[in-house]
Design a protein around this motif. Sequence first.
Motif, PDB file in Angstrom:
ATOM      1  N   CYS A   9     108.706  21.549 -18.106  1.00 15.90           N
ATOM      2  CA  CYS A   9     108.320  20.976 -16.647  1.00 15.90           C
ATOM      3  C   CYS A   9     108.353  19.098 -16.813  1.00 15.90           C
ATOM      4  O   CYS A   9     108.313  18.550 -16.192  1.00 15.90           O
ATOM      5  CB  CYS A   9     107.399  21.235 -16.932  1.00 15.90           C
ATOM      6  SG  CYS A   9     106.422  22.810 -15.988  1.00 15.90           S
ATOM      7  N   SER A  68     111.627  17.355 -15.687  1.00 19.06           N
ATOM      8  CA  SER A  68     112.251  17.569 -14.447  1.00 19.06           C
ATOM      9  C   SER A  68     110.746  16.815 -13.728  1.00 19.06           C
ATOM     10  O   SER A  68     111.063  16.509 -13.046  1.00 19.06           O
ATOM     11  CB  SER A  68     111.398  19.818 -13.894  1.00 19.06           C
ATOM     12  OG  SER A  68     112.531  19.952 -14.258  1.00 19.06           O
ATOM     13  N   ASN A  69     109.897  17.304 -13.838  1.00 12.27           N
ATOM     14  CA  ASN A  69     108.383  15.647 -14.318  1.00 12.27           C
ATOM     15  C   ASN A  69     109.028  14.129 -13.741  1.00 12.27           C
ATOM     16  O   ASN A  69     108.869  13.958 -13.000  1.00 12.27           O
ATOM     17  CB  ASN A  69     107.174  15.993 -14.413  1.00 12.27           C
ATOM     18  CG  ASN A  69     106.261  15.225 -13.712  1.00 12.27           C
ATOM     19  OD1 ASN A  69     106.925  14.612 -12.694  1.00 12.27           O
ATOM     20  ND2 ASN A  69     104.802  15.211 -14.247  1.00 12.27           N
ATOM     21  N   GLN A  74     113.009  15.366 -11.557  1.00 13.09           N
ATOM     22  CA  GLN A  74     112.322  15.634  -9.959  1.00 13.09           C
ATOM     23  C   GLN A  74     111.331  14.548  -9.449  1.00 13.09           C
ATOM     24  O   GLN A  74     110.872  14.571  -8.271  1.00 13.09           O
ATOM     25  CB  GLN A  74     112.407  16.702  -9.970  1.00 13.09           C
ATOM     26  CG  GLN A  74     113.809  17.142 -10.343  1.00 13.09           C
ATOM     27  CD  GLN A  74     115.196  16.993  -9.752  1.00 13.09           C
ATOM     28  OE1 GLN A  74     115.182  17.155  -8.869  1.00 13.09           O
ATOM     29  NE2 GLN A  74     115.919  16.958 -10.655  1.00 13.09           N
ATOM     30  N   GLY A  75     110.317  14.358 -10.285  1.00 15.63           N
ATOM     31  CA  GLY A  75     108.794  14.065 -10.046  1.00 15.63           C
ATOM     32  C   GLY A  75     108.625  12.547 -10.372  1.00 15.63           C
ATOM     33  O   GLY A  75     107.262  12.060  -9.803  1.00 15.63           O
ATOM     34  N   ASP A 111     108.225  11.408  -1.077  1.00 19.20           N
ATOM     35  CA  ASP A 111     108.430  12.774  -1.398  1.00 19.20           C
ATOM     36  C   ASP A 111     108.669  13.232  -3.000  1.00 19.20           C
ATOM     37  O   ASP A 111     107.717  14.793  -3.282  1.00 19.20           O
ATOM     38  CB  ASP A 111     109.919  13.479  -0.482  1.00 19.20           C
ATOM     39  CG  ASP A 111     110.400  13.106   0.473  1.00 19.20           C
ATOM     40  OD1 ASP A 111     109.198  13.515   1.611  1.00 19.20           O
ATOM     41  OD2 ASP A 111     111.311  14.019   1.633  1.00 19.20           O
ATOM     42  N   LYS A 112     108.530  12.317  -3.743  1.00 15.22           N
ATOM     43  CA  LYS A 112     108.561  12.497  -5.124  1.00 15.22           C
ATOM     44  C   LYS A 112     107.281  12.516  -5.630  1.00 15.22           C
ATOM     45  O   LYS A 112     107.341  13.290  -6.865  1.00 15.22           O
ATOM     46  CB  LYS A 112     109.261  11.494  -6.216  1.00 15.22           C
ATOM     47  CG  LYS A 112     111.410  11.189  -6.228  1.00 15.22           C
ATOM     48  CD  LYS A 112     111.460  11.222  -6.963  1.00 15.22           C
ATOM     49  CE  LYS A 112     113.561  10.998  -7.497  1.00 15.22           C
ATOM     50  NZ  LYS A 112     113.509  10.044  -8.260  1.00 15.22           N
ATOM     51  N   VAL A 119     106.545  16.393  -5.508  1.00 16.40           N
ATOM     52  CA  VAL A 119     106.528  17.192  -6.667  1.00 16.40           C
ATOM     53  C   VAL A 119     105.881  16.778  -7.928  1.00 16.40           C
ATOM     54  O   VAL A 119     105.574  17.568  -8.668  1.00 16.40           O
ATOM     55  CB  VAL A 119     108.014  16.641  -7.102  1.00 16.40           C
ATOM     56  CG1 VAL A 119     108.787  17.421  -8.748  1.00 16.40           C
ATOM     57  CG2 VAL A 119     109.389  16.987  -5.852  1.00 16.40           C
ATOM     58  N   TRP A 120     105.361  15.311  -8.124  1.00 16.54           N
ATOM     59  CA  TRP A 120     104.776  15.510  -9.069  1.00 16.54           C
ATOM     60  C   TRP A 120     103.423  15.489  -8.894  1.00 16.54           C
ATOM     61  O   TRP A 120     102.869  15.662  -9.767  1.00 16.54           O
ATOM     62  CB  TRP A 120     104.243  13.562  -8.896  1.00 16.54           C
ATOM     63  CG  TRP A 120     103.330  12.968 -10.387  1.00 16.54           C
ATOM     64  CD1 TRP A 120     104.352  12.811 -11.392  1.00 16.54           C
ATOM     65  CD2 TRP A 120     102.248  12.567  -9.844  1.00 16.54           C
ATOM     66  NE1 TRP A 120     102.471  12.080 -11.586  1.00 16.54           N
ATOM     67  CE2 TRP A 120     101.923  12.382 -11.219  1.00 16.54           C
ATOM     68  CE3 TRP A 120     101.338  12.320  -8.800  1.00 16.54           C
ATOM     69  CZ2 TRP A 120     100.749  11.385 -10.999  1.00 16.54           C
ATOM     70  CZ3 TRP A 120     100.420  11.574  -9.123  1.00 16.54           C
ATOM     71  CH2 TRP A 120      99.820  11.747 -10.438  1.00 16.54           C
ATOM     72  N   LYS A 123     103.131  18.975  -8.103  1.00 17.35           N
ATOM     73  CA  LYS A 123     102.473  19.897  -7.784  1.00 17.35           C
ATOM     74  C   LYS A 123     102.705  20.045  -9.451  1.00 17.35           C
ATOM     75  O   LYS A 123     102.093  21.328 -10.070  1.00 17.35           O
ATOM     76  CB  LYS A 123     104.247  20.371  -7.444  1.00 17.35           C
ATOM     77  CG  LYS A 123     103.664  21.104  -6.174  1.00 17.35           C
ATOM     78  CD  LYS A 123     105.299  21.212  -5.121  1.00 17.35           C
ATOM     79  CE  LYS A 123     104.914  21.383  -3.713  1.00 17.35           C
ATOM     80  NZ  LYS A 123     105.923  21.979  -3.273  1.00 17.35           N
ATOM     81  N   PHE A 124     103.161  19.531 -10.646  1.00 20.77           N
ATOM     82  CA  PHE A 124     104.132  19.296 -11.365  1.00 20.77           C
ATOM     83  C   PHE A 124     102.166  18.757 -12.341  1.00 20.77           C
ATOM     84  O   PHE A 124     101.740  19.447 -12.821  1.00 20.77           O
ATOM     85  CB  PHE A 124     104.064  18.290 -12.178  1.00 20.77           C
ATOM     86  CG  PHE A 124     105.849  18.572 -12.089  1.00 20.77           C
ATOM     87  CD1 PHE A 124     105.629  19.909 -13.151  1.00 20.77           C
ATOM     88  CD2 PHE A 124     106.882  18.348 -11.372  1.00 20.77           C
ATOM     89  CE1 PHE A 124     107.543  20.232 -12.908  1.00 20.77           C
ATOM     90  CE2 PHE A 124     108.092  18.651 -11.724  1.00 20.77           C
ATOM     91  CZ  PHE A 124     108.507  19.870 -12.260  1.00 20.77           C
TER      92      PHE A 124
END
Length: 168
Positions: free
Chosen positions: A73, A76-77, A80-81, A96-97, A100-101, A103-104
Amino acid sequence: MASLNITAEDYPPGYLEQYQGNPPLVLAITILPLEILFVGLRFYARRVGRVRWGADDTLIIPGAILCVALCACGISNVTQGGAGYHEAYLILTDPDKLVVWAKFLIAVPMIYLAAVLFPKLAILAIYLRIFTDSRYRFACYVIAGVLFANWIGTTIAGFFTCVPFEYL
């Protein structure tokens, strides 16, 4: 995100270009193989020593899996985040990032709570193997109950930090 009226001119020069994603990325990449190595060495030592399988061994496995998930995580954060960048930079460049951030931001504490629970319970299981006095054993069971109740309570509370949940 469209309702935010942020421009690059609202910030001092160089502010939006700051990036602090490398330290957590390096830490997660470094810790990941170490976790796997140490858990593997633990099981190797128990096999070489011909020590019978115990509850502590069973509890270490989900703890290790969840710790690996935390490292994943973290990686990925950052990748991707957008972790490491200022929020304003992400709003301006890739909003959009932020989704994702966010969600993390919900997932990581939930995983963390379980990831620290299992090693603590494993240590208590080792204590139960060592202690024969009923008072110490009772204390271990009480502490295990408190840890488990704390995990249940904080996990349930964590699910209600973002309502409605489906917007994540």
